[in-house]
Design an enzyme around this catalytic site. Structure first.
Site, PDB file in Angstrom:
ATOM      1  N   GLU A 105       0.841  -1.229   0.037  1.00  0.00           N
ATOM      2  CA  GLU A 105      -0.191   0.047   0.046  1.00  0.00           C
ATOM      3  C   GLU A 105       0.954   1.343   0.123  1.00  0.00           C
ATOM      4  OE1 GLU A 105      -2.376  -1.687   3.293  1.00  0.00           O
ATOM      5  OE2 GLU A 105      -4.278  -0.982   2.108  1.00  0.00           O
ATOM      6  N   GLU A 125      -4.013  -9.351   3.522  1.00  0.00           N
ATOM      7  CA  GLU A 125      -4.780  -9.042   4.787  1.00  0.00           C
ATOM      8  C   GLU A 125      -5.867 -10.121   5.002  1.00  0.00           C
ATOM      9  OE1 GLU A 125      -3.513  -6.904   2.651  1.00  0.00           O
ATOM     10  OE2 GLU A 125      -2.933  -5.060   3.759  1.00  0.00           O
TER      11      GLU A 125
HETATM   12  C1  HSC Z   1      -1.715  -5.078   6.956  1.00  0.00           C
HETATM   13  O1  HSC Z   1      -0.781  -4.907   6.375  1.00  0.00           O
HETATM   14  C2  HSC Z   1      -2.916  -4.291   7.031  1.00  0.00           C
HETATM   15  C3  HSC Z   1      -2.762  -3.012   6.172  1.00  0.00           C
HETATM   16  O2  HSC Z   1      -3.699  -2.929   5.141  1.00  0.00           O
HETATM   17  C4  HSC Z   1      -2.706  -1.818   6.992  1.00  0.00           C
HETATM   18  C5  HSC Z   1      -4.160  -1.305   7.657  1.00  0.00           C
HETATM   19  C6  HSC Z   1      -3.978  -0.169   8.477  1.00  0.00           C
HETATM   20  C7  HSC Z   1      -5.261   0.308   8.867  1.00  0.00           C
HETATM   21  C8  HSC Z   1      -5.240   1.617   9.578  1.00  0.00           C
HETATM   22  C9  HSC Z   1      -6.675   2.125   9.871  1.00  0.00           C
HETATM   23  C10 HSC Z   1      -6.737   3.152  10.626  1.00  0.00           C
HETATM   24  N1  HSC Z   1       3.696  -7.770  11.811  1.00  0.00           N
HETATM   25  O3  HSC Z   1       6.782 -15.654   8.951  1.00  0.00           O
HETATM   26  P1  HSC Z   1       8.288 -15.527   9.466  1.00  0.00           P
HETATM   27  C11 HSC Z   1       7.050 -11.644  12.401  1.00  0.00           C
HETATM   28  S1  HSC Z   1      -1.783  -6.537   7.632  1.00  0.00           S
HETATM   29  C12 HSC Z   1       4.311  -8.306  12.744  1.00  0.00           C
HETATM   30  O4  HSC Z   1       9.138 -16.556  10.573  1.00  0.00           O
HETATM   31  P2  HSC Z   1       9.293 -15.831   6.786  1.00  0.00           P
HETATM   32  C13 HSC Z   1       6.796 -13.071  12.623  1.00  0.00           C
HETATM   33  O5  HSC Z   1       5.901 -13.109  13.586  1.00  0.00           O
HETATM   34  C14 HSC Z   1      -0.246  -7.524   7.428  1.00  0.00           C
HETATM   35  N2  HSC Z   1       5.277  -9.388  12.958  1.00  0.00           N
HETATM   36  O6  HSC Z   1       9.438 -15.367   8.317  1.00  0.00           O
HETATM   37  C15 HSC Z   1       8.147 -13.850  12.981  1.00  0.00           C
HETATM   38  O7  HSC Z   1       8.450 -13.150  14.331  1.00  0.00           O
HETATM   39  P3  HSC Z   1       9.174 -14.133  15.395  1.00  0.00           P
HETATM   40  C16 HSC Z   1      -0.416  -7.687   5.854  1.00  0.00           C
HETATM   41  C17 HSC Z   1       5.593  -9.793  11.662  1.00  0.00           C
HETATM   42  O8  HSC Z   1      10.561 -15.372   5.903  1.00  0.00           O
HETATM   43  C18 HSC Z   1       9.091 -13.087  12.382  1.00  0.00           C
HETATM   44  O9  HSC Z   1       8.184 -11.727  11.693  1.00  0.00           O
HETATM   45  N3  HSC Z   1       1.133  -8.551   5.953  1.00  0.00           N
HETATM   46  C19 HSC Z   1       4.855  -9.581  10.675  1.00  0.00           C
HETATM   47  O10 HSC Z   1       8.867 -17.162   6.674  1.00  0.00           O
HETATM   48  C20 HSC Z   1       9.551 -13.782  10.674  1.00  0.00           C
HETATM   49  O11 HSC Z   1       8.169 -14.209  10.021  1.00  0.00           O
HETATM   50  C21 HSC Z   1       1.184  -9.837   6.243  1.00  0.00           C
HETATM   51  O12 HSC Z   1       0.091 -10.475   6.447  1.00  0.00           O
HETATM   52  C22 HSC Z   1       4.058  -8.411  10.663  1.00  0.00           C
HETATM   53  N4  HSC Z   1       3.162  -7.830   9.564  1.00  0.00           N
HETATM   54  O13 HSC Z   1       8.217 -15.043   6.145  1.00  0.00           O
HETATM   55  C23 HSC Z   1       2.362 -10.540   5.948  1.00  0.00           C
HETATM   56  N5  HSC Z   1       4.989 -10.342   9.650  1.00  0.00           N
HETATM   57  O14 HSC Z   1      10.451 -14.444  14.455  1.00  0.00           O
HETATM   58  C24 HSC Z   1       2.632 -11.424   7.136  1.00  0.00           C
HETATM   59  C25 HSC Z   1       6.006 -11.348  10.191  1.00  0.00           C
HETATM   60  O15 HSC Z   1       9.249 -13.467  16.607  1.00  0.00           O
HETATM   61  N6  HSC Z   1       4.064 -12.256   7.031  1.00  0.00           N
HETATM   62  N7  HSC Z   1       6.113 -10.882  11.135  1.00  0.00           N
HETATM   63  O16 HSC Z   1       8.344 -15.466  15.143  1.00  0.00           O
HETATM   64  C26 HSC Z   1       4.368 -13.149   6.379  1.00  0.00           C
HETATM   65  O17 HSC Z   1       3.461 -13.664   5.305  1.00  0.00           O
HETATM   66  C27 HSC Z   1       5.853 -13.667   6.586  1.00  0.00           C
HETATM   67  O18 HSC Z   1       6.106 -13.414   7.784  1.00  0.00           O
HETATM   68  C28 HSC Z   1       6.873 -13.201   5.507  1.00  0.00           C
HETATM   69  C29 HSC Z   1       8.086 -13.684   5.906  1.00  0.00           C
HETATM   70  C30 HSC Z   1       6.273 -13.765   4.195  1.00  0.00           C
HETATM   71  C31 HSC Z   1       6.711 -11.624   5.688  1.00  0.00           C
END
Ligand code: HSC
Length: 694
Positions: A105, A125
């Site tokens: 985004e 998401e």
């Molecule tokens: C989002 O973005 C919402 C938006 O639309 C914004 C909305 C705003 C609205 C505001 C309104 C006012 N956060 O998976 P791994 C940690 S929603 C925090 O083992 P890999 C994970 O827990 C998000 N932590 O590595 C782990 O921690 P640990 C959309 C996160 O290489 C460590 O990083 N994004 C995190 O196999 C390593 O992760 C997603 O859904 C995050 N976003 O994979 C992506 N992402 O070591 C989610 C990761 O303590 N993430 N961590 O266990 C993934 O798919 C995978 O982690 C990756 C890396 C592909 C990035």
């Protein structure tokens, strides 16, 4: 100012660099830094254009999920993105790793996007039960059209850089160093006085008048029970039908609804639980691991073949052993056929079929296993057979080789004692079909060495599985709970419910199928054999005979014989209630002197689910599973428990542990059946007013 984002000048281009390991998630500090650095870049007279880039392994991979549910702290991500979009200097997003969710985004708020070949972009998401809430649902349809945007947003899958280029999400692929390439790209734009490109000013196109209703219909079955995919469709519809600012307002409303929904809470719980299971309590992160470069599987049946495929898929050579040549040939032919079917669906190439087959080496001789680092036994569930196999493995395998059993119920400690090296033995319980199901229950025996556990847990991830460590007991975690549910389902039918009624209640809860359709799929003979084995080995604790035993003895084995608890038409997996089975059930009731009664759906739900919760609590008490999240991950990845309910114990918390405890106690009083004896843990939690998760 936040030190998670920095600004510097590279020649005549300003570089905004995010450094917040591990994934540059857009937490409050990063958002603040992004705004401050943008303003710095805009004030910098020497900067003709700006580049945003992530340090370390990735461009921001999304909003910081750990902040969800906490009081929001500004600046809000949609405002950050809006400020980038409003910039009067050109901004280029330089993408590597995974630009996901809020990360993409931010990139969509930039004028241009460049990426290295290995990068992936996406809006996942929906998998967390929410929708892109920082303009993703409004900008992506404006950039690539509503149809494609729906596909990306509703599936939530990452898009490879090459495909993103084709879709128009990315403007150019960078072959060499990303920063150098992005700087050159920005300079070229600045030199050519390229115009600003604000996506908000584009008009989103709807290619087909019935696009949204058709799309909703197309996902209805697969997304049953989920809320977010349907909200995503509504948000994209707003992008087509409303002016940008109103569309953003609509996106915000829909996002806010989802964020507080039980579905999203559950899905976020699963996201972290899936990662947490890899961290075994008491097993230090730096525990040494053994090298696994060559694997062997004993048994070329359905299970053995499926297990072998996992290793070939991950590029690890695997030998597959059978004692009879025709069984070996048949097993190898089935593996080839499976790969060819996958290739026909376009998921792998013909070359990949050959590459994978080349990694699978058939053998008839145990002596061929002298060089392997890991053996997984997948033979008949019978102790005498296991004894013969493990004695042989002990004889031929090199010191330090890990000897694993795929048993689903037998005692791993006893199996370990068939060798002179019980410290090298553990369970690796795959779920059928083994090449598809993501769960791997790794069973630690009494004497299993720590480095064996660490190696097997690490290997699980290498082969694309979610490995959960469990202890030894009959059925381990998953099947132990399943068997209790199955017995209760049968008992409910004994009392008056029909198999179809029981199945419908659990299907409606969100399971892919009910307990009876499931046993028909697995094969009724599997459970029958386990019960018969128990009746021989431990008659006092074996289940009494019931009508399902009779079905098996009459050759009704399930889908494979087109008749089990239900009937099946040729080539159709839909269960059809069977009058023959109804008659058998009636006969059984009569023999037992049971007067059939009306059983309510609520009673079915309580008895089938609460018996599992109680058993899960006993499993925790005994230390067979370390944490509630281990139990939950097992049920989600091994048995299709609905992700949007977070797992059996997460679901129990949503019902209320006290409510469940009271019912369990009542059932115990009414039946005197030990299975309903409340677990001490359940009782304690109920008394303290707590849930499994606090
Ligand atoms: C989002 O973005 C919402 C938006 O639309 C914004 C909305 C705003 C609205 C505001 C309104 C006012 N956060 O998976 P791994 C940690 S929603 C925090 O083992 P890999 C994970 O827990 C998000 N932590 O590595 C782990 O921690 P640990 C959309 C996160 O290489 C460590 O990083 N994004 C995190 O196999 C390593 O992760 C997603 O859904 C995050 N976003 O994979 C992506 N992402 O070591 C989610 C990761 O303590 N993430 N961590 O266990 C993934 O798919 C995978 O982690 C990756 C890396 C592909 C990035």
């Amino acid at each position: 100012m936040s030190d998670l984002v920095s600004y510097r000048l590279e020649g005549d281009i300003g570089v905004i660099s995010v450094n917040y390991p591990p994934v540059n998630a857009l937490g409050q500090g990063v958002r603040e830094g992004l705004v401050a650095c943008l303003r710095q870049g805009l004030d910098d007279d020497q900067a003709k254009a700006l580049v945003v880039i992530g340090e370390g392994r990735t461009f921001p991979a999304g909003a910081d999920i750990r902040e969800f549910g906490k009081p929001p702290q500004g600046p809000a991500l949609p405002d950050v993105v809006a400020e980038y979009e409003a910039s009067d200097k050109l901004v280029v997003a330089a993408i590597h790793g995974t630009a996901l969710g809020g990360g993409l985004e931010v990139a969509l708020g930039c004028d241009y996007r460049v990426a290295v070949d290995s990068a992936k972009v996406g809006l996942p998401e929906v998998k967390l039960g929410i929708l892109p809430g920082a303009g993703g649902t409004q900008r992506l349809p404006r950039l690539i059209g509503a149809q494609k945007a729906l596909e990306v947003i509703v599936a939530g899958n990452p898009v490879k850089a090459k495909d993103a280029l084709e879709l128009g999400i990315v403007d150019e692929l960078i072959g060499g160093d990303l920063l150098e390439g992005a700087l050159a790209f920005a300079r070229k734009l600045a030199a050519g006085n390229a115009p600003l490109r604000r996506i908000r000013d584009l008009q989103a196109k709807k290619e087909d008048p019935d696009l949204f209703s058709n799309f909703e219909k197309s996902i209805a079955r697969k997304q049953r029970g989920f809320k977010a995919p349907f909200h995503c469709i509504k948000a994209v519809q707003a992008a087509v039908e409303l002016p940008f600012d109103e569309g953003m307002k609509r996106e915000r409303e829909l996002f806010a609804e989802l964020l507080v929904s039980p579905e999203s809470r559950a899905q976020r719980h699963v996201f972290f639980a899936e990662r947490e299971v890899a961290k075994v309590p008491g097993l230090p992160k730096d525990t040494p691991k053994r090298d696994i470069n060559q694997v062997a599987v004993i048994g070329a049946g359905t299970m053995g073949g499926g297990i072998a495929m996992n290793f070939a898929n991950a590029g690890i050579p695997v030998k597959i052993l059978e004692v009879k040549e025709d069984a070996l040939e048949k097993g190898i032919a089935v593996i080839r056929k499976n790969y060819e079917n996958t290739a026909k669906k376009g998921r792998i190439t013909a070359q990949q079929v050959e590459d994978r087959m080349a990694l699978i080496q058939p053998t008839l001789s145990y002596d061929d296993l002298s060089d392997v680092d890991l053996v997984i036994e997948a033979v008949f569930e019978n102790m005498d057979v296991k004894k013969a196999v493990f004695s042989e493995l002990d004889r031929v395998c090199k010191p330090g080789a890990i000897l694993a059993t795929n048993t689903s119920t037998l005692d791993v400690n006893r199996i370990a004692e068939f060798t002179q090296r019980p410290e090298d033995v553990m369970g690796m319980h795959f779920f059928s079909p083994a090449n598809v199901m993501k769960l791997l229950e790794n069973v630690r025996g009494e004497k299993t060495a720590d480095d064996v556990v660490a190696t097997v847990m690490d290997l699980s991830r290498r082969i694309g599985k979610v490995g959960v460590l469990v202890g030894v007991c009959h059925g381990f975690v998953g099947n132990r709970m399943l068997h209790k549910r199955q017995a209760e389902a049968i008992q409910l039918v004994n009392e008056g419910a029909s198999p179809a009624q029981v199945d419908k209640v659990l299907f409606d809860l969100g399971f892919p199928m009910g307990p009876f359709a499931m046993s028909d799929l697995a094969g009724m003979d599997v459970g029958y054999r386990i019960r018969e084995e128990l009746r021989k080995e431990d008659p006092d604790n074996a289940p009494p005979r019931n009508w399902t035993d009779e079905l098996v003895e009459q050759g009704r084995l399930g889908q494979k014989t087109q008749a089990g608890v239900f009937d099946y038409k040729e080539g159709d997996r839909t269960p059809v209630p069977s009058s023959e089975v109804d008659a058998l059930i009636a006969k059984f009731r009569e023999e037992q002197g049971i007067q059939a009664r009306e059983v309510s759906d609520q009673e079915i739900l309580e008895r089938c689910m609460y018996v599992m919760v109680n058993e899960g609590a006993k499993i925790l008490e005994e230390g067979i599973a370390a944490r509630p999240l281990d139990v939950d991950v097992i049920w989600i990845y091994g048995y299709g428990f609905p992700v949007y309910r977070g797992g059996v114990l997460f679901w129990a918390d949503s019902v209320g542990v006290k409510t469940i405890y009271d019912k369990v106690s009542q059932f115990h009083k009414e039946t005197g059946n030990d299975v309903w004896k409340p677990a001490a843990l359940l009782e304690n939690l109920a008394n303290e007013g707590k849930g499994f998760y606090g």
